[in-house]
Design a protein around this motif. Structure first.
Motif, short mmCIF file in Angstrom:
data_model
loop_
_atom_site.label_atom_id
_atom_site.label_comp_id
_atom_site.label_asym_id
_atom_site.label_seq_id
_atom_site.Cartn_x
_atom_site.Cartn_y
_atom_site.Cartn_z
N MET A 1 0.85 -1.18 0.00
CA MET A 1 0.00 0.00 0.00
C MET A 1 0.90 1.25 0.00
O MET A 1 1.86 1.33 0.75
CB MET A 1 -0.89 0.00 1.24
N THR A 2 0.58 2.18 -0.86
CA THR A 2 1.34 3.43 -0.91
C THR A 2 0.71 4.45 0.03
O THR A 2 -0.42 4.29 0.49
CB THR A 2 1.35 4.01 -2.33
N LEU A 3 1.44 5.52 0.29
CA LEU A 3 0.89 6.60 1.10
C LEU A 3 -0.33 7.21 0.44
O LEU A 3 -1.29 7.58 1.12
CB LEU A 3 1.94 7.67 1.37
N VAL B 1 3.16 6.34 12.90
CA VAL B 1 3.37 7.79 12.73
C VAL B 1 2.81 8.24 11.39
O VAL B 1 2.09 9.25 11.29
CB VAL B 1 4.86 8.17 12.86
N LEU B 2 3.14 7.52 10.32
CA LEU B 2 2.67 7.89 9.00
C LEU B 2 1.14 7.85 8.93
O LEU B 2 0.51 8.77 8.40
CB LEU B 2 3.28 6.99 7.93
N TYR B 3 0.55 6.80 9.47
CA TYR B 3 -0.91 6.68 9.48
C TYR B 3 -1.53 7.86 10.23
O TYR B 3 -2.42 8.53 9.73
CB TYR B 3 -1.33 5.35 10.12
N HIS B 4 -1.04 8.13 11.44
CA HIS B 4 -1.65 9.19 12.25
C HIS B 4 -1.37 10.58 11.68
O HIS B 4 -2.19 11.49 11.85
CB HIS B 4 -1.22 9.06 13.70
N LEU C 1 -1.33 11.17 8.44
CA LEU C 1 -2.34 11.27 7.38
C LEU C 1 -3.74 11.50 7.95
O LEU C 1 -4.53 12.25 7.36
CB LEU C 1 -2.30 10.04 6.49
N VAL C 2 -4.05 10.89 9.09
CA VAL C 2 -5.34 11.13 9.73
C VAL C 2 -5.43 12.59 10.16
O VAL C 2 -6.45 13.26 9.93
CB VAL C 2 -5.56 10.18 10.93
N MET C 3 -4.37 13.10 10.78
CA MET C 3 -4.37 14.50 11.21
C MET C 3 -4.51 15.45 10.02
O MET C 3 -5.27 16.42 10.07
CB MET C 3 -3.10 14.82 12.00
N LEU C 4 -3.79 15.17 8.94
CA LEU C 4 -3.91 16.00 7.75
C LEU C 4 -5.34 15.98 7.22
O LEU C 4 -5.89 17.02 6.87
CB LEU C 4 -2.94 15.52 6.66
N SER C 5 -5.95 14.80 7.21
CA SER C 5 -7.33 14.68 6.74
C SER C 5 -8.27 15.48 7.63
O SER C 5 -9.17 16.15 7.14
CB SER C 5 -7.74 13.21 6.70
N ALA C 6 -8.06 15.42 8.93
CA ALA C 6 -8.90 16.16 9.87
C ALA C 6 -8.79 17.67 9.64
O ALA C 6 -9.74 18.41 9.89
CB ALA C 6 -8.51 15.83 11.31
N CYS C 7 -7.65 18.10 9.11
CA CYS C 7 -7.42 19.52 8.83
C CYS C 7 -7.69 19.88 7.37
O CYS C 7 -7.38 20.99 6.93
CB CYS C 7 -5.98 19.89 9.19
N ASP C 8 -8.22 18.92 6.60
CA ASP C 8 -8.49 19.11 5.18
C ASP C 8 -7.25 19.51 4.39
O ASP C 8 -7.31 20.35 3.48
CB ASP C 8 -9.63 20.13 4.96
N VAL C 9 -6.14 18.90 4.74
CA VAL C 9 -4.88 19.09 4.00
C VAL C 9 -4.63 17.82 3.19
O VAL C 9 -4.57 16.72 3.75
CB VAL C 9 -3.69 19.36 4.95
N ASP C 10 -4.50 17.96 1.89
CA ASP C 10 -4.27 16.81 1.02
C ASP C 10 -2.80 16.40 1.04
O ASP C 10 -1.92 17.25 1.06
CB ASP C 10 -4.65 17.15 -0.43
#
Length: 101
Positions: A1-3, A64-67, A69-78
């Protein structure tokens, strides 16, 4: 799975039932909780790096990478926007880049 694939999966969980998805549960708790979890996982990765436990560091790095990406998603950052910033920095000395901030 890629980022990119992981980021897309996380994005799709924004509308999922928090009772059926850990990602949806985190996102439903808001940016603060997502940031807290990212911080916790980052500290755990630091601890394993200092201890020299490669296997545990590898596992914590995935967290760390997963969390992140979750934080970025919560902030609407792609993720694409973050990757664009990295691409723009490529070929520039880290010292020069930091001095230009």
């Amino acid at each position: 799975m890629t980022l990119n694939e992981l980021a897309a999966t996380i994005q799709s969980r924004k509308t999922a039932d928090p009772e059926s998805s850990w990602t949806a549960k985190l996102l439903s708790q808001g940016v603060e909780k997502c940031a807290e979890k990212f911080g916790e996982e980052s500290i755990e990765a630091i601890i394993e790096a200092v201890k020299g436990d490669r296997e545990r560091l590898t596992s914590e790095a995935a967290d760390v990478l997963y969390h992140l990406l979750v934080m970025l998603s919560a902030c609407d950052v792609d993720l694409a926007d973050v990757l664009d910033v990295l691409a723009k920095r490529q070929g520039t000395s880290g010292l020069v880049e930091k001095a230009n901030r």
